[in-house]
Design a protein around this motif. Sequence first.
Motif, PDB file in Angstrom:
ATOM      1  N   GLU A 201       0.735  -1.283  -0.148  1.00  7.51           N
ATOM      2  CA  GLU A 201      -0.118   0.111  -0.119  1.00  7.51           C
ATOM      3  C   GLU A 201       0.882   1.273  -0.067  1.00  7.51           C
ATOM      4  O   GLU A 201       0.759   2.460  -0.784  1.00  7.51           O
ATOM      5  CB  GLU A 201      -0.871  -0.005   0.973  1.00  7.51           C
ATOM      6  N   LYS A 202       2.112   1.340   0.734  1.00  2.24           N
ATOM      7  CA  LYS A 202       2.985   2.420   0.774  1.00  2.24           C
ATOM      8  C   LYS A 202       3.768   2.346  -0.451  1.00  2.24           C
ATOM      9  O   LYS A 202       4.454   3.148  -0.615  1.00  2.24           O
ATOM     10  CB  LYS A 202       3.831   2.272   2.189  1.00  2.24           C
ATOM     11  N   LEU A 203       3.878   1.246  -1.196  1.00  2.09           N
ATOM     12  CA  LEU A 203       4.968   1.280  -2.313  1.00  2.09           C
ATOM     13  C   LEU A 203       4.568   2.223  -3.391  1.00  2.09           C
ATOM     14  O   LEU A 203       3.429   2.265  -3.814  1.00  2.09           O
ATOM     15  CB  LEU A 203       5.119  -0.315  -2.662  1.00  2.09           C
ATOM     16  N   SER A 204       5.709   2.845  -3.940  1.00  2.00           N
ATOM     17  CA  SER A 204       5.366   3.624  -5.066  1.00  2.00           C
ATOM     18  C   SER A 204       4.703   2.921  -6.467  1.00  2.00           C
ATOM     19  O   SER A 204       5.091   1.675  -6.473  1.00  2.00           O
ATOM     20  CB  SER A 204       6.858   4.436  -5.592  1.00  2.00           C
ATOM     21  N   MET A 205       4.165   3.499  -7.413  1.00  6.56           N
ATOM     22  CA  MET A 205       4.071   2.825  -8.509  1.00  6.56           C
ATOM     23  C   MET A 205       5.424   2.340  -9.223  1.00  6.56           C
ATOM     24  O   MET A 205       5.193   1.125  -9.806  1.00  6.56           O
ATOM     25  CB  MET A 205       3.230   3.880  -9.512  1.00  6.56           C
ATOM     26  N   GLU A 206       6.323   3.081  -9.256  1.00  6.68           N
ATOM     27  CA  GLU A 206       7.439   2.612  -9.777  1.00  6.68           C
ATOM     28  C   GLU A 206       8.086   1.233  -9.005  1.00  6.68           C
ATOM     29  O   GLU A 206       8.374   0.360  -9.856  1.00  6.68           O
ATOM     30  CB  GLU A 206       8.889   3.462  -9.596  1.00  6.68           C
ATOM     31  N   GLY A 207       7.986   1.103  -7.724  1.00  2.25           N
ATOM     32  CA  GLY A 207       8.153  -0.210  -7.011  1.00  2.25           C
ATOM     33  C   GLY A 207       7.317  -1.049  -7.590  1.00  2.25           C
ATOM     34  O   GLY A 207       7.635  -2.382  -7.596  1.00  2.25           O
ATOM     35  N   ARG A 208       6.065  -0.810  -7.745  1.00  2.00           N
ATOM     36  CA  ARG A 208       5.161  -1.888  -8.386  1.00  2.00           C
ATOM     37  C   ARG A 208       5.201  -2.460  -9.490  1.00  2.00           C
ATOM     38  O   ARG A 208       5.097  -3.650  -9.871  1.00  2.00           O
ATOM     39  CB  ARG A 208       3.716  -1.419  -7.966  1.00  2.00           C
ATOM     40  N   PHE A 209       5.741  -1.424 -10.456  1.00  2.69           N
ATOM     41  CA  PHE A 209       6.113  -1.872 -11.948  1.00  2.69           C
ATOM     42  C   PHE A 209       7.227  -2.734 -11.709  1.00  2.69           C
ATOM     43  O   PHE A 209       7.197  -3.824 -12.619  1.00  2.69           O
ATOM     44  CB  PHE A 209       6.205  -0.573 -12.713  1.00  2.69           C
ATOM     45  N   THR A 210       8.097  -2.555 -10.907  1.00  2.75           N
ATOM     46  CA  THR A 210       9.424  -3.480 -10.926  1.00  2.75           C
ATOM     47  C   THR A 210       8.895  -4.968 -10.616  1.00  2.75           C
ATOM     48  O   THR A 210       9.312  -5.765 -10.878  1.00  2.75           O
ATOM     49  CB  THR A 210      10.197  -2.915  -9.875  1.00  2.75           C
ATOM     50  N   MET A 211       7.943  -4.965  -9.407  1.00  5.77           N
ATOM     51  CA  MET A 211       7.410  -6.128  -8.812  1.00  5.77           C
ATOM     52  C   MET A 211       6.953  -6.907  -9.927  1.00  5.77           C
ATOM     53  O   MET A 211       7.141  -8.308 -10.065  1.00  5.77           O
ATOM     54  CB  MET A 211       6.761  -5.956  -7.690  1.00  5.77           C
ATOM     55  N   ALA A 212       5.835  -6.266 -10.545  1.00  3.75           N
ATOM     56  CA  ALA A 212       5.113  -6.956 -11.421  1.00  3.75           C
ATOM     57  C   ALA A 212       5.898  -7.472 -12.737  1.00  3.75           C
ATOM     58  O   ALA A 212       5.701  -8.542 -13.363  1.00  3.75           O
ATOM     59  CB  ALA A 212       3.983  -5.978 -12.164  1.00  3.75           C
ATOM     60  N   ASN A 213       6.754  -6.552 -13.301  1.00  5.91           N
ATOM     61  CA  ASN A 213       7.677  -7.153 -14.295  1.00  5.91           C
ATOM     62  C   ASN A 213       8.424  -8.211 -14.123  1.00  5.91           C
ATOM     63  O   ASN A 213       8.381  -9.044 -15.122  1.00  5.91           O
ATOM     64  CB  ASN A 213       8.718  -6.025 -14.331  1.00  5.91           C
ATOM     65  N   MET A 214       8.823  -8.544 -12.804  1.00  6.88           N
ATOM     66  CA  MET A 214       9.562  -9.849 -12.789  1.00  6.88           C
ATOM     67  C   MET A 214       8.823 -11.007 -12.366  1.00  6.88           C
ATOM     68  O   MET A 214       9.306 -12.115 -12.004  1.00  6.88           O
ATOM     69  CB  MET A 214      10.661  -9.617 -11.597  1.00  6.88           C
ATOM     70  N   ALA A 215       7.461 -10.924 -12.273  1.00  8.71           N
ATOM     71  CA  ALA A 215       6.508 -12.051 -12.132  1.00  8.71           C
ATOM     72  C   ALA A 215       6.750 -13.390 -13.053  1.00  8.71           C
ATOM     73  O   ALA A 215       6.690 -14.578 -12.485  1.00  8.71           O
ATOM     74  CB  ALA A 215       4.945 -11.553 -11.971  1.00  8.71           C
ATOM     75  N   ILE A 216       7.027 -13.081 -14.272  1.00  7.55           N
ATOM     76  CA  ILE A 216       7.482 -14.078 -15.412  1.00  7.55           C
ATOM     77  C   ILE A 216       8.830 -15.028 -15.033  1.00  7.55           C
ATOM     78  O   ILE A 216       8.821 -15.955 -15.193  1.00  7.55           O
ATOM     79  CB  ILE A 216       7.610 -13.471 -16.699  1.00  7.55           C
TER      80      ILE A 216
END
Lengths: 415, 166
Positions: A201-216
Amino acid sequence: MNLVEKILAAHAGKDHVSPGDFISAKVDVILANDITAPIAIREFWKLGLEKVFDPKKIVLVPDHFVPNKDIASAEQAKILREFSRAQGVNFFECGQMGIEHVILHEKGLVIPGDVVIGADSHTCTYGALGAFATGMGSTDIASAMGTGDIWMKVPPTIKFNYTGKLPKYVGGKDLILYTIGQIGVDGALYAAMEFGGEVIEKLSMEGRFTMANMAIEAGAKAGLFHADKKAVSYARSRSERKPIVFEPDADARYQAVHEYDVSKMEPQVALPHLPSNVKPVSQVGRVYLDQVVIGSCTNGRFEDLQMAASILNGKKVNSNLRCIIIPGSQQVYLDALRSGYIEVFINAGCAVSTPTCGPCLGGHMGILAAGEKCLATTNRNFVGRMGSPKSEVYLSSPAVAAASAIAGKIISPEL
Amino acid sequence: MLKGKTHKYGANVDTDAIIPARYLNVSAPDELARHCMEDIDLNFVKNVKPGDMIVATTNFGCGSSREHAPIAIKASGVSAVIAKSFARIFFRNAINIGLPLLESAEAVDVTEAGDELEINLAAGTINNLTKGKVFQAKPYPDFMGEIIKSGGLIEYTRQRLAGKAN
């Protein structure tokens, strides 16, 4: 239904879907790049159609070998350019271009609630916005360009909850590296990963993009976040389309739930040759580096360059290595320039490049020789990923990468 | 019936190993086949013969969505890949372009490099002729069977579009 099931049911025109169901889903965005689009276009013509189903929903981004590194790659980019002009699809020419998974959301082409398919495995990045985004091959993209829909198997969802308080210098990249280290490179095979908890909830959008990016990198079909106010306002400021926020039901089902307390987490590093070969930075040992790369669709956004600049400010890159900085888009480049970061990088002795996927996949602009070691903020460290099959790639956050560029070896930014 | 000798690999054979990105400035199948598997097995291209099979353990084809990977394998003459598990995008891509994949942990455990295999795709059986053992692969879901029967995704979509036009 959970988040994935809600989005997919809505796009399949069904009241209810369950994991394992085969559905035909309408797609909102179809993406391909200069490596995958030429095959998609070749296959598209075999459908016997003259026009794509909706040019506004198709995006072609030449980002892997552009500015073109050789004649063959120039021929590939030319195929995209000509197809885009004839069909009127979205095309980002060199000069307006950026890395596909940095510019699509930056330019408001993807919004919460979308189903996105892309002929690039890191298409899962858009899950940060609460979209169902997944990578496919060129033939799937060809078929979807003709019909506007795609067959899909509804995946089960694995939930990841992050609790506690993130220590300094620990961010999205560390969370996802830690997670992949825990579950392995096939830990989420055929499943979707849903990220949540107070830390997220506190994580920036940038941080979330990084996490979603590496789901693969855990084998997942998608990596998703609930579209909260932060995600909705991010999309609203960039797109005229109306975001759709899907809410999971109270009795939503998950294949598994993992809880991670992050309060004592150190910055994480993935050692050669798998993204799951993860250790806290203090346990990596003495690894002297020949190259550092800060950029890519994983960590080439403004916040990433800001972090790197804060560490490199007034310092010099170690004389035993070269440090390459690649802003993910023209906008990121311009914002970094206006903020003075580009000057910081150049004064520190870094090479700053126009946006490209180049070194991340061993394409150009930072290829490794045999025996060389590189620390990169990219997403993969397979054998030969960045050049010679005898080279080694380590993965980390921009903070660890910048600190290590100064030290000449892998080091914590705390030191 | 498919028949050939096996090339055996371990876990997590990734798409960079199957076809390194430095060769992705082209997409012609025969050009890609010239570099298939080269970063993990320089001898593959020299040794592979039409009909041969690749056998690997878990998560075969992980990594990139590049369809160049199954294209390179198919263009090398490989008739099928047998593994304990496949990465999702690779699985989809292979089915879409008509490269048969079979999942059988038992067949993988027993089969050694160089063994001769015979595969009956319709029945989903893998016969290890060298070891004299027959294995049953996990059946394809019905939906994928339809795509395979049509001859790949493009032909399947063509038929769908023709149906719409009628």
